[in-house]
Design a protein around this motif. Structure first.
Motif: not given
Length: 284
Positions: A238-267
């Protein structure tokens, strides 16, 4: 902030070399002379490093003290350290400058330390001085050669597979960058069972889709906890956090605000995705 100086000073040294685009000699594990305090860091690129410090205490084993992110950008060397249990979880930033055989990081607004100075003594020893308001701590650090146990001095005998390393996009330490996602309870407190069931059925289907697309490589739930953390994802390709945020919002549980998320770069190890074919063989 007594633990902060150890990892910061070590990584300051590597920062100098990162700016000059030379060997990542300082990558690995170092030990504070006379103490059970260690630092380990890895090189993500010529100008980006990640690391952590840890210690040993009798009866408690190993414990992580802090995490750090170090980058050389726009002619400046900046690092951010996140000390566990301090500063409300916020990272502390320092800016570096260099001279002959030394390197200094400064943050005049910080309580302690305000200044971090290092001097390289030899290929295996470095001297560190930490100061603020007339108070200064000095110590030496010794390079360790380990087999995974920080207290071991045995040299690892490995067979390097260059073709595999290139296939996995591994750096010279066998590492690569990922995105670590923490899922937590969302703002939608609905009692609509149909919406909840449909959302989490879609959540599982979306996980499988992202795995098949070679983006998601780790997914799993947390046990009950006071932070309302529900689970985690680890992504690559995944290229960057912005692209990942778009991908995560395809999850119905996230889209319907039953889940939220926080992104961290990780090695992590570039070999991590290799477990996936085996995971399919052990699940019925």
């Amino acid at each position: 902030m007594k633990h902060l100086f150890t990892l910061l000073s070590l990584l300051a040294i590597q920062g100098l070399y990162a700016q000059q685009n030379i060997s990542s000699f300082f990558s690995g594990t170092w030990k504070v002379e006379g103490k059970e305090l260690y630092e380990h860091w890895d090189r993500l690129s010529d100008d980006h490093l990640k690391g952590f410090s840890y210690g040993f205490s009798e009866g408690k084993g190993i414990s992580t003290i802090e995490y750090i992110d170090l980058k050389a950008t726009n002619g400046k060397l900046i690092f951010e350290a996140n000390v566990i249990g301090q500063n409300d979880g916020k990272a502390i930033q320092f800016e570096g400058s260099s001279g002959k055989d030394y390197y200094i990081f400064l943050n005049p607004e910080h309580d302690f330390p305000k200044k971090i100075l290092y001097k390289k003594f030899s290929e295996d020893t470095m001297h560190v001085a930490i100061g603020a308001g007339g108070k200064e701590y000095t110590f030496n650090m010794i390079r360790q050669v380990t087999t995974g146990n920080p207290t071991s001095t045995a040299i690892v005998d490995t067979t390097y597979d260059e073709a595999l390393a290139q296939k996995l996009n591994a750096d010279e330490r066998g590492m690569k960058s990922y995105f670590f996602v923490v899922l937590k309870t969302g703002t939608n407190q609905t009692k609509d069972k149909n919406l909840i069931n449909e959302s989490f059925t879609g959540h599982m289907a979306n996980i499988n889709r992202l795995v098949n697309e070679d983006k998601l490589i780790v997914a799993g739930p947390f046990g009950k906890n006071q932070d309302n953390y529900r689970g985690l994802f680890i992504f690559h390709n995944v290229a960057n956090e912005s692209e990942l945020a778009i991908i995560l919002k395809t999850d119905p549980a996230i889209k319907n605000s039953l889940l939220d998320f926080k992104i961290y770069p990780w090695c992590g190890s570039a070999a991590l995705p290799m477990y996936l074919p085996f995971s399919k063989k052990i699940s019925r």
